[in-house]
Design a protein around this motif. Structure first.
Motif, mmCIF file in Angstrom:
data_model
loop_
_atom_site.group_PDB
_atom_site.id
_atom_site.type_symbol
_atom_site.label_atom_id
_atom_site.label_comp_id
_atom_site.label_asym_id
_atom_site.label_seq_id
_atom_site.Cartn_x
_atom_site.Cartn_y
_atom_site.Cartn_z
ATOM 1 N N ALA A 197 0.826 -1.212 0.000
ATOM 2 C CA ALA A 197 0.000 0.000 0.000
ATOM 3 C C ALA A 197 0.860 1.263 0.000
ATOM 4 C CB ALA A 197 -0.952 -0.006 1.189
ATOM 5 N N ALA A 198 2.123 1.147 0.385
ATOM 6 C CA ALA A 198 3.033 2.297 0.346
ATOM 7 C C ALA A 198 3.247 2.785 -1.079
ATOM 8 C CB ALA A 198 4.375 1.927 0.976
ATOM 9 N N ASN A 199 2.972 1.944 -2.070
ATOM 10 C CA ASN A 199 3.133 2.332 -3.466
ATOM 11 C C ASN A 199 1.870 2.921 -4.073
ATOM 12 O OD1 ASN A 199 5.819 1.447 -3.619
ATOM 13 N ND2 ASN A 199 5.160 -0.648 -3.957
ATOM 14 N N ALA A 200 0.778 2.947 -3.332
ATOM 15 C CA ALA A 200 -0.525 3.308 -3.887
ATOM 16 C C ALA A 200 -0.920 4.765 -3.673
ATOM 17 C CB ALA A 200 -1.602 2.385 -3.327
ATOM 18 N N ALA A 201 -0.049 5.577 -3.133
ATOM 19 C CA ALA A 201 -0.311 7.013 -2.951
ATOM 20 C C ALA A 201 -1.674 7.292 -2.311
ATOM 21 C CB ALA A 201 -0.185 7.745 -4.288
ATOM 22 N N GLY A 202 -2.008 6.511 -1.273
ATOM 23 C CA GLY A 202 -3.255 6.739 -0.547
ATOM 24 C C GLY A 202 -4.508 6.266 -1.259
ATOM 25 N N GLU A 203 -4.377 5.604 -2.403
ATOM 26 C CA GLU A 203 -5.538 5.156 -3.172
ATOM 27 C C GLU A 203 -6.084 3.803 -2.723
ATOM 28 O OE1 GLU A 203 -5.720 5.790 -7.464
ATOM 29 O OE2 GLU A 203 -3.716 6.661 -7.299
ATOM 30 N N VAL A 204 -5.421 3.162 -1.769
ATOM 31 C CA VAL A 204 -5.864 1.863 -1.273
ATOM 32 C C VAL A 204 -5.986 1.956 0.247
ATOM 33 C CG1 VAL A 204 -5.283 -0.584 -1.051
ATOM 34 C CG2 VAL A 204 -4.762 0.624 -3.180
ATOM 35 N N LEU A 252 3.992 -2.623 12.274
ATOM 36 C CA LEU A 252 3.386 -2.560 10.944
ATOM 37 C C LEU A 252 2.327 -1.470 10.891
ATOM 38 C CD1 LEU A 252 2.825 -3.621 8.073
ATOM 39 C CD2 LEU A 252 1.269 -5.285 9.118
ATOM 40 N N GLU A 253 1.450 -1.449 11.876
ATOM 41 C CA GLU A 253 0.388 -0.440 11.913
ATOM 42 C C GLU A 253 0.978 0.973 11.970
ATOM 43 O OE1 GLU A 253 -3.544 0.835 14.530
ATOM 44 O OE2 GLU A 253 -2.279 -0.797 15.255
ATOM 45 N N THR A 254 1.983 1.181 12.808
ATOM 46 C CA THR A 254 2.632 2.495 12.921
ATOM 47 C C THR A 254 3.260 2.900 11.596
ATOM 48 O OG1 THR A 254 3.043 2.163 15.277
ATOM 49 C CG2 THR A 254 4.450 3.769 14.152
ATOM 50 N N TRP A 255 3.931 1.970 10.924
ATOM 51 C CA TRP A 255 4.590 2.241 9.646
ATOM 52 C C TRP A 255 3.562 2.649 8.584
ATOM 53 C CZ3 TRP A 255 4.596 -0.133 4.778
ATOM 54 C CH2 TRP A 255 5.633 0.219 3.924
ATOM 55 N N LEU A 256 2.446 1.902 8.507
ATOM 56 C CA LEU A 256 1.405 2.221 7.529
ATOM 57 C C LEU A 256 0.864 3.630 7.753
ATOM 58 C CD1 LEU A 256 -0.525 -1.181 7.570
ATOM 59 C CD2 LEU A 256 0.748 -0.258 5.620
ATOM 60 N N ARG A 257 0.540 3.950 8.999
ATOM 61 C CA ARG A 257 -0.029 5.273 9.307
ATOM 62 C C ARG A 257 0.982 6.387 9.044
ATOM 63 N NH1 ARG A 257 -5.002 4.381 11.549
ATOM 64 N NH2 ARG A 257 -5.297 2.425 12.678
ATOM 65 N N ALA A 258 2.260 6.142 9.360
ATOM 66 C CA ALA A 258 3.303 7.149 9.116
ATOM 67 C C ALA A 258 3.471 7.429 7.622
ATOM 68 C CB ALA A 258 4.626 6.698 9.720
ATOM 69 N N PRO A 289 -4.346 5.150 4.375
ATOM 70 C CA PRO A 289 -5.595 4.990 5.132
ATOM 71 C C PRO A 289 -5.641 3.571 5.709
ATOM 72 C CG PRO A 289 -6.028 5.838 2.906
ATOM 73 C CD PRO A 289 -4.585 5.450 2.969
ATOM 74 N N THR A 290 -5.694 3.480 7.042
ATOM 75 C CA THR A 290 -5.593 2.184 7.710
ATOM 76 C C THR A 290 -6.689 2.049 8.756
ATOM 77 O OG1 THR A 290 -3.201 2.236 7.405
ATOM 78 C CG2 THR A 290 -4.032 0.683 9.029
ATOM 79 N N LYS A 291 -7.387 0.921 8.733
ATOM 80 C CA LYS A 291 -8.409 0.617 9.738
ATOM 81 C C LYS A 291 -8.040 -0.705 10.390
ATOM 82 C CE LYS A 291 -12.136 2.458 6.815
ATOM 83 N NZ LYS A 291 -12.693 3.594 7.511
#
Length: 160
Positions: free
Chosen positions: A104-111, A143-149, A153-155
């Motif tokens: 998802a880091a490659n998706a520019a917030g689109e995923v 992992l969760e911290t990395w995604l949010r940083a 968009p993470t739920k």
């Protein structure tokens, strides 16, 4: 973002991770030996698209059945269908069989990434590092911290 860049970011953040190289796996069933060799909460990852055209990456425990209708209802997504391989490659820059929340880091917030809350109970979560010939295990909170940083968009929610 490349696999090496991901490893470098986790290393800079002092995130302990263990990597296991293995033959390509495309299904949870094919990965049974990996589960035995790398103790962690292993995952099932689904690349989905809703009726509005938004993309989702849902990560649940590998031993759970995926109920797309229930997921869509819980997340207010209308109806889910599986995302097309060309959308996966364009947005996540990975091939089918290699789906991982790290992509998802490659998706520019689109995923939007959805992680099952059950992973909070595990010491580590196991995911592919952008390819299905390796698996890494790391603490779920890292992992969760990395995604949010990364602004992804993470739920984290209890999936049915």
């Amino acid at each position: 973002m490349s696999e090496d860049e991901i490893y470098a970011e986790f290393e800079r953040a002092d995130v302990p991770l263990e990597r296991l190289e293995h033959p390509a796996v495309h299904t949870v069933e094919e990965s049974a030996a990996i589960h035995a060799a790398l103790p962690a909460a292993h995952t099932k990852n689904l690349f989905l698209k809703d009726k509005q055209g938004k993309f989702w990456l849902v990560t649940l425990p590998s031993d759970r059945r995926a109920d797309l209708k229930a997921f869509a209802q819980l997340l207010g997504a209308g109806k889910f269908s599986f995302g097309k391989p060309e959308d996966m490659e364009r947005l996540l820059q990975i091939a089918p069989g290699s789906v991982t929340p790290l992509a998802a880091a490659n998706a520019a917030g689109e995923v939007t990434v959805v992680l099952d809350a059950a992973f909070r109970e595990a010491e580590r979560i196991a995911v592919h590092p952008l390819r299905n010939t390796a698996t890494i295990a790391l603490p779920f909170d890292a992992l969760e911290t990395w995604l949010r940083a990364k602004g992804i968009p993470t739920k984290v929610t209890a999936l049915p």
